[in-house]
Write a protein that holds these residues in place. Structure first.
Motif, PDB file in Angstrom:
ATOM      1  N   GLN A  16      51.439  73.252   5.419  1.00  0.00           N
ATOM      2  CA  GLN A  16      52.400  72.205   5.762  1.00  0.00           C
ATOM      3  C   GLN A  16      53.752  72.465   5.107  1.00  0.00           C
ATOM      4  OE1 GLN A  16      51.318  68.203   4.606  1.00  0.00           O
ATOM      5  NE2 GLN A  16      52.432  67.364   6.355  1.00  0.00           N
ATOM      6  N   LEU A  17      53.751  72.885   3.854  1.00  0.00           N
ATOM      7  CA  LEU A  17      54.993  73.185   3.150  1.00  0.00           C
ATOM      8  C   LEU A  17      55.780  74.286   3.861  1.00  0.00           C
ATOM      9  CD1 LEU A  17      56.637  72.629   0.493  1.00  0.00           C
ATOM     10  CD2 LEU A  17      55.437  74.610  -0.444  1.00  0.00           C
ATOM     11  N   ILE A  18      55.091  75.340   4.258  1.00  0.00           N
ATOM     12  CA  ILE A  18      55.747  76.468   4.922  1.00  0.00           C
ATOM     13  C   ILE A  18      56.178  76.097   6.336  1.00  0.00           C
ATOM     14  CG2 ILE A  18      55.390  78.799   5.846  1.00  0.00           C
ATOM     15  CD1 ILE A  18      53.440  79.197   3.407  1.00  0.00           C
ATOM     16  N   ASN A  19      55.262  75.551   7.114  1.00  0.00           N
ATOM     17  CA  ASN A  19      55.563  75.281   8.523  1.00  0.00           C
ATOM     18  C   ASN A  19      56.598  74.192   8.733  1.00  0.00           C
ATOM     19  OD1 ASN A  19      53.969  77.277   9.642  1.00  0.00           O
ATOM     20  ND2 ASN A  19      52.162  76.000   9.692  1.00  0.00           N
ATOM     21  N   VAL A  57      62.931  88.913   8.228  1.00  0.00           N
ATOM     22  CA  VAL A  57      61.687  89.618   8.542  1.00  0.00           C
ATOM     23  C   VAL A  57      60.498  88.914   7.889  1.00  0.00           C
ATOM     24  CG1 VAL A  57      60.405  91.777   8.171  1.00  0.00           C
ATOM     25  CG2 VAL A  57      62.790  91.857   8.942  1.00  0.00           C
ATOM     26  N   LEU A  58      60.656  88.530   6.625  1.00  0.00           N
ATOM     27  CA  LEU A  58      59.550  87.873   5.916  1.00  0.00           C
ATOM     28  C   LEU A  58      59.216  86.509   6.511  1.00  0.00           C
ATOM     29  CD1 LEU A  58      60.386  88.763   2.195  1.00  0.00           C
ATOM     30  CD2 LEU A  58      58.588  89.731   3.643  1.00  0.00           C
ATOM     31  N   VAL A  59      60.228  85.697   6.802  1.00  0.00           N
ATOM     32  CA  VAL A  59      59.954  84.360   7.347  1.00  0.00           C
ATOM     33  C   VAL A  59      59.379  84.472   8.762  1.00  0.00           C
ATOM     34  CG1 VAL A  59      62.154  83.660   8.412  1.00  0.00           C
ATOM     35  CG2 VAL A  59      60.782  81.983   7.236  1.00  0.00           C
ATOM     36  N   GLU A  90      56.926  68.862  14.123  1.00  0.00           N
ATOM     37  CA  GLU A  90      57.228  69.025  12.691  1.00  0.00           C
ATOM     38  C   GLU A  90      57.151  70.479  12.221  1.00  0.00           C
ATOM     39  OE1 GLU A  90      52.831  67.987  12.841  1.00  0.00           O
ATOM     40  OE2 GLU A  90      54.611  67.232  13.810  1.00  0.00           O
ATOM     41  N   ILE A  91      56.584  71.362  13.023  1.00  0.00           N
ATOM     42  CA  ILE A  91      56.577  72.789  12.676  1.00  0.00           C
ATOM     43  C   ILE A  91      57.953  73.360  13.006  1.00  0.00           C
ATOM     44  CG2 ILE A  91      55.631  75.057  13.240  1.00  0.00           C
ATOM     45  CD1 ILE A  91      52.943  73.766  13.659  1.00  0.00           C
TER      46      ILE A  91
END
Length: 165
Positions: A7-10, A51-53, A76-77
Protein backbone atom coordinates in the motif's frame (compact mmCIF):
# COMPACT_ATOMS: atom_id res chain seq x y z
CA UNK A 1 5.94 -8.31 0.60
CA UNK A 2 3.43 -7.44 3.32
CA UNK A 3 0.16 -5.59 2.71
CA UNK A 4 1.31 -2.33 4.35
CA UNK A 5 4.45 -2.15 2.21
CA UNK A 6 2.41 -2.76 -0.95
CA UNK A 7 0.00 0.00 0.00
CA UNK A 8 2.83 2.41 0.83
CA UNK A 9 4.51 1.82 -2.53
CA UNK A 10 1.43 1.62 -4.74
CA UNK A 11 -0.14 4.75 -3.26
CA UNK A 12 3.23 6.59 -3.44
CA UNK A 13 3.37 7.16 0.30
CA UNK A 14 -0.43 7.44 0.55
CA UNK A 15 -0.77 10.27 -2.00
CA UNK A 16 -3.09 7.96 -3.96
CA UNK A 17 -5.60 8.12 -1.14
CA UNK A 18 -6.18 11.85 -1.65
CA UNK A 19 -9.56 12.73 -3.13
CA UNK A 20 -10.71 13.79 -5.67
CA UNK A 21 -8.63 12.55 -8.61
CA UNK A 22 -5.91 10.44 -6.94
CA UNK A 23 -4.12 10.01 -10.28
CA UNK A 24 -3.69 13.76 -10.66
CA UNK A 25 -2.41 14.07 -7.08
CA UNK A 26 -0.01 11.19 -7.75
CA UNK A 27 1.23 12.85 -10.95
CA UNK A 28 1.66 16.17 -9.17
CA UNK A 29 3.63 14.56 -6.33
CA UNK A 30 5.74 12.73 -8.92
CA UNK A 31 6.36 16.02 -10.75
CA UNK A 32 7.68 17.72 -7.62
CA UNK A 33 9.83 14.77 -6.53
CA UNK A 34 11.10 14.06 -10.07
CA UNK A 35 11.97 17.70 -10.71
CA UNK A 36 13.76 17.78 -7.35
CA UNK A 37 15.78 14.69 -8.22
CA UNK A 38 16.83 16.18 -11.56
CA UNK A 39 17.44 19.65 -10.16
CA UNK A 40 19.48 18.68 -7.11
CA UNK A 41 20.95 15.29 -8.00
CA UNK A 42 21.12 15.44 -11.80
CA UNK A 43 19.81 13.79 -14.93
CA UNK A 44 21.27 10.32 -14.38
CA UNK A 45 19.80 9.86 -10.89
CA UNK A 46 16.39 10.65 -12.44
CA UNK A 47 17.03 7.96 -15.06
CA UNK A 48 17.93 5.43 -12.35
CA UNK A 49 14.93 6.43 -10.21
CA UNK A 50 12.60 6.08 -13.22
CA UNK A 51 13.89 2.60 -14.05
CA UNK A 52 13.63 1.49 -10.42
CA UNK A 53 10.12 2.86 -9.83
CA UNK A 54 8.96 1.32 -13.13
CA UNK A 55 10.31 -2.13 -12.22
CA UNK A 56 8.92 -1.80 -8.70
CA UNK A 57 5.56 -0.73 -10.11
CA UNK A 58 5.26 -3.83 -12.31
CA UNK A 59 6.00 -6.10 -9.34
CA UNK A 60 3.88 -4.34 -6.71
CA UNK A 61 0.84 -3.74 -8.91
CA UNK A 62 0.80 -7.42 -9.85
CA UNK A 63 0.98 -8.37 -6.16
CA UNK A 64 -1.69 -5.81 -5.20
CA UNK A 65 -4.14 -6.92 -7.88
CA UNK A 66 -3.64 -10.56 -6.88
CA UNK A 67 -5.06 -9.55 -3.49
CA UNK A 68 -8.04 -7.85 -5.17
CA UNK A 69 -9.66 -10.32 -7.56
CA UNK A 70 -11.92 -8.60 -10.07
CA UNK A 71 -10.39 -5.12 -9.73
CA UNK A 72 -8.45 -3.98 -12.78
CA UNK A 73 -7.05 -0.54 -11.86
CA UNK A 74 -7.95 0.80 -8.42
CA UNK A 75 -7.79 4.60 -8.37
CA UNK A 76 -5.58 4.75 -5.26
CA UNK A 77 -2.76 2.90 -7.04
CA UNK A 78 -0.62 5.74 -8.38
CA UNK A 79 2.85 4.19 -8.66
CA UNK A 80 2.08 3.87 -12.38
CA UNK A 81 1.45 7.64 -12.51
CA UNK A 82 4.83 8.22 -10.86
CA UNK A 83 6.63 6.02 -13.38
CA UNK A 84 4.85 7.68 -16.32
CA UNK A 85 5.44 11.21 -15.00
CA UNK A 86 9.12 10.57 -14.38
CA UNK A 87 9.44 9.06 -17.84
CA UNK A 88 7.83 12.21 -19.26
CA UNK A 89 10.32 14.35 -17.28
CA UNK A 90 13.30 12.51 -18.76
CA UNK A 91 12.69 13.98 -22.21
CA UNK A 92 12.87 17.70 -21.32
CA UNK A 93 15.60 16.91 -18.78
CA UNK A 94 17.61 15.31 -21.59
CA UNK A 95 17.10 18.42 -23.73
CA UNK A 96 18.36 20.68 -20.96
CA UNK A 97 21.10 18.24 -19.91
CA UNK A 98 22.52 18.21 -23.46
CA UNK A 99 22.89 21.99 -23.16
CA UNK A 100 24.54 21.68 -19.73
CA UNK A 101 21.69 23.45 -17.94
CA UNK A 102 19.27 22.46 -15.21
CA UNK A 103 15.67 21.93 -16.17
CA UNK A 104 13.58 25.04 -15.59
CA UNK A 105 9.87 25.01 -14.74
CA UNK A 106 8.33 25.40 -18.21
CA UNK A 107 9.65 21.94 -19.12
CA UNK A 108 8.35 20.02 -16.10
CA UNK A 109 5.07 21.93 -16.05
CA UNK A 110 4.49 21.16 -19.75
CA UNK A 111 5.36 17.50 -19.08
CA UNK A 112 2.78 17.39 -16.27
CA UNK A 113 -0.01 18.98 -18.33
CA UNK A 114 0.70 16.81 -21.37
CA UNK A 115 1.05 13.65 -19.28
CA UNK A 116 -2.34 14.25 -17.65
CA UNK A 117 -3.86 14.98 -21.06
CA UNK A 118 -2.54 11.76 -22.60
CA UNK A 119 -3.37 9.72 -19.48
CA UNK A 120 -6.97 10.97 -19.38
CA UNK A 121 -7.73 11.00 -23.13
CA UNK A 122 -5.84 7.72 -23.75
CA UNK A 123 -4.98 8.04 -27.45
CA UNK A 124 -3.61 5.18 -29.54
CA UNK A 125 -1.14 2.99 -27.58
CA UNK A 126 -2.18 4.49 -24.23
CA UNK A 127 -5.78 3.31 -24.71
CA UNK A 128 -4.65 -0.01 -26.11
CA UNK A 129 -2.55 -0.70 -23.02
CA UNK A 130 -5.37 0.46 -20.74
CA UNK A 131 -7.80 -2.01 -22.35
CA UNK A 132 -5.53 -4.97 -21.55
CA UNK A 133 -7.10 -5.27 -18.11
CA UNK A 134 -4.06 -6.87 -16.50
CA UNK A 135 -1.31 -5.59 -14.17
CA UNK A 136 1.02 -4.88 -17.09
CA UNK A 137 -1.69 -2.79 -18.75
CA UNK A 138 -2.02 -0.69 -15.58
CA UNK A 139 1.66 0.27 -15.87
CA UNK A 140 1.92 0.40 -19.66
CA UNK A 141 -0.86 2.94 -20.24
CA UNK A 142 0.94 5.45 -18.01
CA UNK A 143 4.34 4.64 -19.52
CA UNK A 144 2.98 5.29 -23.01
CA UNK A 145 1.35 8.52 -21.80
CA UNK A 146 4.77 9.45 -20.38
CA UNK A 147 6.50 8.74 -23.69
CA UNK A 148 4.03 10.83 -25.68
CA UNK A 149 4.12 13.67 -23.15
CA UNK A 150 7.90 13.49 -23.01
CA UNK A 151 8.35 13.70 -26.77
CA UNK A 152 6.00 16.69 -26.98
CA UNK A 153 7.75 18.35 -24.04
CA UNK A 154 11.18 17.70 -25.56
CA UNK A 155 10.04 19.48 -28.71
CA UNK A 156 8.67 22.36 -26.62
CA UNK A 157 11.97 22.53 -24.69
CA UNK A 158 13.82 22.84 -27.99
CA UNK A 159 11.49 25.64 -29.02
CA UNK A 160 11.96 27.28 -25.61
CA UNK A 161 15.74 27.26 -26.09
CA UNK A 162 15.53 28.47 -29.67
CA UNK A 163 13.31 31.42 -28.80
CA UNK A 164 14.57 32.46 -25.35
CA UNK A 165 18.22 31.45 -25.39
Amino acid sequence: MNREALQLINTFFYVGQMKPAPGTWGSLAALVVGWGIERYLGFWPLVVATVLVTALGFVTIKAELALRPGEEDPSEIVIDEVAGMWLALLFPAMGFWMRDMSMVWPGPLAAFVLFRLFDIRKPWLVGRADRRGDPAGVMLDDLWAGVFAGICTFLLAGLYHAVLM
